[in-house]
Scaffold this motif. Structure first.
Motif, short mmCIF file in Angstrom:
data_model
loop_
_atom_site.label_atom_id
_atom_site.label_comp_id
_atom_site.label_asym_id
_atom_site.label_seq_id
_atom_site.Cartn_x
_atom_site.Cartn_y
_atom_site.Cartn_z
N GLY A 366 0.79 -1.22 0.00
CA GLY A 366 0.00 0.00 0.00
C GLY A 366 0.82 1.27 0.00
O GLY A 366 0.26 2.38 0.03
N THR A 367 2.16 1.16 -0.06
CA THR A 367 2.99 2.37 -0.02
C THR A 367 2.97 3.14 -1.34
O THR A 367 3.55 4.22 -1.42
N ALA A 368 2.29 2.62 -2.35
CA ALA A 368 2.11 3.39 -3.58
C ALA A 368 1.25 4.63 -3.33
O ALA A 368 1.17 5.51 -4.18
N ARG A 369 0.65 4.73 -2.16
CA ARG A 369 -0.07 5.95 -1.79
C ARG A 369 0.86 7.15 -1.68
O ARG A 369 0.44 8.29 -1.86
N PHE A 370 2.14 6.88 -1.38
CA PHE A 370 3.06 8.00 -1.16
C PHE A 370 4.45 7.80 -1.76
O PHE A 370 5.32 8.65 -1.58
N SER A 371 4.68 6.68 -2.46
CA SER A 371 6.01 6.48 -3.01
C SER A 371 5.95 5.97 -4.44
O SER A 371 4.89 5.57 -4.92
N SER A 372 7.10 5.97 -5.10
CA SER A 372 7.18 5.64 -6.53
C SER A 372 8.07 4.43 -6.74
O SER A 372 8.79 3.99 -5.84
N GLY A 373 8.04 3.92 -7.96
CA GLY A 373 8.95 2.86 -8.33
C GLY A 373 10.37 3.37 -8.49
O GLY A 373 10.64 4.58 -8.42
N LEU A 374 11.30 2.44 -8.69
CA LEU A 374 12.71 2.80 -8.80
C LEU A 374 12.97 3.62 -10.06
O LEU A 374 12.52 3.27 -11.15
N THR A 375 13.70 4.72 -9.90
CA THR A 375 14.06 5.58 -11.02
C THR A 375 15.53 5.96 -10.93
O THR A 375 16.21 5.66 -9.94
N VAL A 376 16.01 6.64 -11.94
CA VAL A 376 17.39 7.12 -11.94
C VAL A 376 17.65 8.06 -10.77
O VAL A 376 18.76 8.12 -10.23
N ASP A 377 16.62 8.78 -10.33
CA ASP A 377 16.77 9.71 -9.21
C ASP A 377 17.30 9.04 -7.94
O ASP A 377 17.92 9.69 -7.10
N GLU A 378 17.00 7.74 -7.77
CA GLU A 378 17.43 7.03 -6.56
C GLU A 378 18.95 6.85 -6.51
O GLU A 378 19.50 6.50 -5.47
N PHE A 379 19.62 7.08 -7.62
CA PHE A 379 21.06 6.83 -7.69
C PHE A 379 21.88 8.11 -7.75
O PHE A 379 23.07 8.07 -8.02
N VAL A 380 21.23 9.25 -7.52
CA VAL A 380 21.94 10.53 -7.49
C VAL A 380 21.58 11.28 -6.22
O VAL A 380 20.61 10.95 -5.52
N LYS A 381 22.38 12.28 -5.92
CA LYS A 381 22.03 13.23 -4.86
C LYS A 381 22.12 14.63 -5.43
O LYS A 381 22.81 14.85 -6.43
N LYS A 382 21.43 15.56 -4.81
CA LYS A 382 21.33 16.91 -5.35
C LYS A 382 21.79 17.93 -4.31
O LYS A 382 21.34 17.90 -3.17
N SER A 383 22.70 18.78 -4.73
CA SER A 383 23.24 19.82 -3.85
C SER A 383 22.76 21.19 -4.32
O SER A 383 22.85 21.51 -5.51
N SER A 384 22.29 21.98 -3.38
CA SER A 384 21.95 23.37 -3.71
C SER A 384 23.23 24.17 -3.91
O SER A 384 24.22 23.96 -3.20
N VAL A 385 23.23 25.09 -4.87
CA VAL A 385 24.37 25.95 -5.13
C VAL A 385 23.92 27.40 -4.97
O VAL A 385 22.93 27.82 -5.58
N ILE A 386 24.61 28.17 -4.10
CA ILE A 386 24.24 29.56 -3.84
C ILE A 386 25.47 30.46 -4.01
O ILE A 386 26.49 30.24 -3.34
N PHE A 387 25.41 31.39 -4.91
CA PHE A 387 26.42 32.44 -5.04
C PHE A 387 25.69 33.76 -4.86
O PHE A 387 24.97 34.21 -5.76
N TYR A 388 25.82 34.37 -3.67
CA TYR A 388 25.10 35.61 -3.36
C TYR A 388 26.03 36.79 -3.63
O TYR A 388 27.19 36.79 -3.21
N SER A 389 25.55 37.78 -4.30
CA SER A 389 26.38 38.93 -4.66
C SER A 389 26.40 39.97 -3.54
O SER A 389 25.55 39.96 -2.64
N LYS A 390 27.37 40.87 -3.59
CA LYS A 390 27.46 41.97 -2.63
C LYS A 390 26.20 42.82 -2.68
O LYS A 390 25.64 43.20 -1.66
N GLU A 391 25.76 43.11 -3.88
CA GLU A 391 24.56 43.94 -4.05
C GLU A 391 23.34 43.29 -3.40
O GLU A 391 22.55 43.95 -2.72
N ALA A 392 23.20 41.99 -3.59
CA ALA A 392 22.06 41.29 -3.02
C ALA A 392 22.10 41.28 -1.50
O ALA A 392 21.07 41.45 -0.83
N LEU A 393 23.30 41.09 -0.93
CA LEU A 393 23.40 41.06 0.54
C LEU A 393 23.14 42.43 1.13
O LEU A 393 22.49 42.55 2.17
#
Length: 422
Positions: A366-393
């Protein structure tokens, strides 16, 4: 398998992979012994549970050559065709890193990085599963994972099934180990002299494998706690009873705990399928397993309308759903919960198991209520990248510091204000 009119709560019992206290205790002991004693513990448990004494845990070149001699060329070509289909499907899932810029010089983005190493558990026991090799290895390769490790319990000859070895070799897998059970999961998580640890573990297994994956989660990532296989067939009076019965049995033969269910508004069809099941069971090689599965976890639900039948399907949230109705495509939008959806009489569930290309590693219980089958996404990780400018700060710094103080984090606020000083 009984025919039931749907009235309120469904009677079908689900199998939850929580195990007994004795099983959980045994798994913890096995994991601890592998952590302490490494290869020696793996050999001890392999002899104890699989009945073979191994000189080497690795699949040898000699075993690979023997496997290619056992599996005929026609079957090898079928494996290659299936692999091409699976790869084509999963290549469409691959994601790339992306970046965006703002007028103030800020750059934001997401860096997609494949995992360094993954382990694949291939079940043994009553059957060989080269399809599990294809379905797990190929999305890992598409994601860019460099180190892929296969573990599987050895047979009575002290080797792996020839079809499993051939499937792995066809994909270029170089690490294969003849280790199964909870001890294999422990080796993948913590490492031994022979088996180096991985970052994430994939693949189904028995209750001891499931409990071991639960136990090592946190040390490594895991894909899911897989339960017994499931199929639900949603059918109207236009469906063919013999085909429905055959498809229900295709899952029932997996395991005594597998679940096979028909949901239909047609009482006539329900009785016809019940009759067909008895006839087809009589000649099934794995009759004893399928019969017990149908008795314990099989059901035929009869509803008043097709819409009610769809609601029953959504409540069950099955691993596999076959839609065998007059217009299956028209019902697709109403189906909310299913791991994989097979539309029409020619889309029998084994088509997805082996050849179509979509992944057959799917959510169960019954976990198909909230989860998916195996995909390529399961084999990667994702990192946020932030470059904040002087003007923005300079523009937003006071707001950021205020937000930090709202949460009572003065040092956070000061970290911003240090940069705002002239």
């Amino acid at each position: 398998m009984k025919i039931e009119r749907v009235q309120g709560t469904l009677s079908l019992r689900r199998t939850i992979e929580s195990g007994t206290e004795e099983q959980r205790k045994a798994v913890k002991e096995i994991i601890e012994q592998v952590r302490k004693n490494g290869d020696a513990a793996l050999r001890k448990y392999t002899e104890q549970f699989d009945g073979v004494r191994l000189d080497s845990l690795c699949v040898s070149q000699e075993e690979i050559e023997e496997a290619y001699w056992i599996v005929d060329e026609k079957m090898i070509e079928i494996i290659r065709k299936a692999a091409r289909n699976i790869r084509e499907y999963h290549e469409r899932q691959a994601q790339t890193s992306w970046f965006m810029t703002r007028d103030d010089g800020t750059m934001l983005g997401q860096k997609v990085t494949p995992l360094d190493a993954v382990g694949l558990y291939v079940p043994g026991g009553t059957a060989a599963y080269p399809s599990s090799v294809l379905m797990n290895v190929i999305p890992a390769q598409v994601a860019g994972v460099k180190r892929i490790v296969i573990v599987s319990p050895p047979n009575e000859r002290g080797t792996l099934p020839a079809s499993v070895i051939v499937a792995a070799c066809e994909l270029g897998v170089e690490e294969m180990y003849k280790v199964g059970g909870a001890q294999a999961i422990a080796a993948l998580a913590y490492g031994t002299e022979t088996i180096q640890p991985v970052d994430k573990i994939f693949g189904p297994g028995n209750i001891y494998v499931a409990l071991a994956k639960r136990e090592v989660f946190g040390q490594v990532a895991i894909d899911m706690i897989a339960g017994p296989s499931e199929i639900v067939v949603l059918a109207d009076e236009t469906a063919r009873p013999n085909e429905i019965a055959a498809d229900l049995l295709s899952q029932a033969e997996h395991d005594e705990r597998a679940s096979s269910v028909l949901v239909t508004p047609s009482l006539k069809l329900a009785h016809a399928v019940e009759k067909e099941l008895k006839q087809q069971l009589a000649t099934l090689p794995r009759r004893a397993i399928a019969e017990k599965a149908l008795e314990q976890y099989g059901a035929i639900y009869v509803t008043d309308t097709l819409d009610e039948a769809i609601e029953v399907v959504n409540e069950l949230a099955p691993e596999h759903l076959e839609v065998m109705t007059a217009n299956p495509l028209q019902l697709l939008g109403k189906i909310r919960h299913a791991g994989a959806i097979f539309l029409g009489r020619y889309s029998s569930e084994p088509v997805g198991d082996y050849f179509a290309g979509a992944n057959h590693v799917l959510p169960t219980n019954g976990t198909a209520r909230f989860s998916s089958g195996l995909t390529v996404d399961e084999f990667v990780k994702k990192s946020s990248v932030i470059f904040y400018s002087k003007e923005a700060l300079q523009k937003n710094g006071e707001s950021i510091a205020a937000f930090a103080r709202l949460e009572g984090l003065e040092a956070h606020a000061r970290a911003i204000e240090e940069r705002l000083k002239k």
